[in-house]
Write a protein that holds these residues in place. Structure first.
Motif, short mmCIF file in Angstrom:
data_model
loop_
_atom_site.label_atom_id
_atom_site.label_comp_id
_atom_site.label_asym_id
_atom_site.label_seq_id
_atom_site.Cartn_x
_atom_site.Cartn_y
_atom_site.Cartn_z
N HIS A 1 35.41 41.19 43.14
CA HIS A 1 35.88 39.89 42.65
C HIS A 1 34.97 38.80 43.19
O HIS A 1 34.24 38.99 44.16
N ALA B 1 36.70 35.82 38.73
CA ALA B 1 36.82 37.06 37.97
C ALA B 1 37.13 38.23 38.90
O ALA B 1 36.76 38.22 40.08
N TYR B 2 37.83 39.19 38.33
CA TYR B 2 38.14 40.44 39.04
C TYR B 2 37.67 41.59 38.17
O TYR B 2 37.87 41.57 36.95
N LYS C 1 43.39 46.84 32.18
CA LYS C 1 43.43 45.38 31.98
C LYS C 1 44.65 44.96 31.14
O LYS C 1 45.42 44.10 31.54
N THR D 1 47.96 45.50 32.85
CA THR D 1 48.25 44.44 33.81
C THR D 1 48.90 43.24 33.12
O THR D 1 49.94 42.74 33.55
N PHE E 1 45.99 39.99 42.92
CA PHE E 1 45.09 38.88 42.55
C PHE E 1 45.93 37.65 42.30
O PHE E 1 47.16 37.71 42.25
N THR F 1 39.33 35.73 34.78
CA THR F 1 39.17 36.85 33.86
C THR F 1 39.25 38.19 34.59
O THR F 1 38.83 38.29 35.74
N LEU F 2 39.82 39.15 33.90
CA LEU F 2 39.81 40.55 34.36
C LEU F 2 38.85 41.28 33.43
O LEU F 2 39.05 41.29 32.22
N ILE G 1 41.19 47.12 41.62
CA ILE G 1 40.21 46.02 41.64
C ILE G 1 39.09 46.43 42.60
O ILE G 1 39.32 46.71 43.76
N LEU H 1 38.11 45.47 37.22
CA LEU H 1 39.05 46.60 37.31
C LEU H 1 38.34 47.90 36.93
O LEU H 1 37.62 47.94 35.92
N ILE I 1 47.15 46.74 42.72
CA ILE I 1 46.24 45.59 42.60
C ILE I 1 46.92 44.29 43.04
O ILE I 1 48.13 44.12 42.91
N VAL J 1 41.70 38.69 29.57
CA VAL J 1 41.23 40.08 29.62
C VAL J 1 40.22 40.21 28.50
O VAL J 1 40.51 39.85 27.35
#
Length: 237
Positions: A218, A207-208, A44, A47, A26, A35-36, A215, A210, A24, A193
């Motif tokens: 986004h 935002a992404y 999440k 990460t 970002f 935000t994830l 990912i 997962l 990933i 998260v």
């Protein structure tokens, strides 16, 4: 344009033989809330824990303010200017509210810590009322405030929040998110998260999404709130 504060590039993390995070990439710019979102087990927390120095990546880079911090132990990551507010609060149950906050200031001298604790009490008046109370006897919402207050004690430039609304009543979830927005307006960059995708996207600049360690989408918080695939998967249609 804001400068990039955190840049994660091609990050791979394994738990034993399980490939938990699959390449990933970002970034988080200074002043943003990013935000994830994703289902349970999407990667999440892994990460955040890897960025925070609690887990070691197999490969990839993590840069904070242009410096490679991959593999840096957690206590040194705090000195760099990052704080992780972990999932499940993880406060020191037997210590008082004040003692918990003081534990968050281990990188700083007493004068700085005393000044910051007053700022934390301003942000969280509830904690000030309960300074001498043993943390384990606080309500879930108060424990979450304490965990956030403790993370703030190191004066982080970037605050990482792992599932801050977990297990809280809806009215408290609103309060916690209001606090996150306030902290951000006061100058703290936020990486969040959160399983409550609706709330997370409503306050996030970007935002992404997962899914199983990758990912898959986004955009801005606003874009993903109205994205059909995101709505069906995480916002109940």
């Amino acid at each position: 344009m804001s400068e990039t504060m955190l840049k994660v590039d091609d990050l791979n993390v394994y738990y034993g033989s399980i490939h938990a995070i699959k390449g990933i990439s970002f970034e988080v710019k200074s002043g943003e809330i990013v935000t994830l979102i994703g289902a349970n087990g999407a990667g999440k927390s892994t990460t955040l824990n890897t960025i925070g120095g609690l887990l070691k990546a197999k490969s990839g880079t993590i840069e904070f303010e242009g410096r490679n911090i991959g593999g840096t132990p957690a206590h040194k990551v705090v000195k760099e200017g990052m704080a992780l507010c972990p999932e499940g609060r993880r406060i020191f149950q037997q210590l008082t509210v004040k003692e918990n906050l003081e534990m968050g200031a281990f990188t700083r001298n007493k004068a700085e810590a005393d000044e910051t604790i007053e700022q934390v009490y301003e942000q969280f008046p509830r904690l000030k009322e309960r300074v001498k109370q043993v943390a384990g006897t606080l309500s879930g919402g108060e424990q979450q405030m304490l965990a956030m207050g403790r993370a703030l004690m190191s004066k982080p430039k970037l605050m990482m929040l792992d599932e801050p609304s977990m297990g809280l009543a809806p009215i408290l979830v609103d309060q916690i998110f209001d606090i996150i927005v306030k902290l951000n307006k006061a100058g703290t960059t936020i990486l969040l998260v959160e399983q409550n995708a609706q709330m997370a996207l409503s306050i996030a600049n970007r935002a992404y999404v997962l899914e199983t360690g990758k990912i898959v989408n986004h955009g801005t918080g606003e874009e993903l709130l109205h994205d059909d695939s995101v709505r069906q998967a995480y916002l109940g249609g």
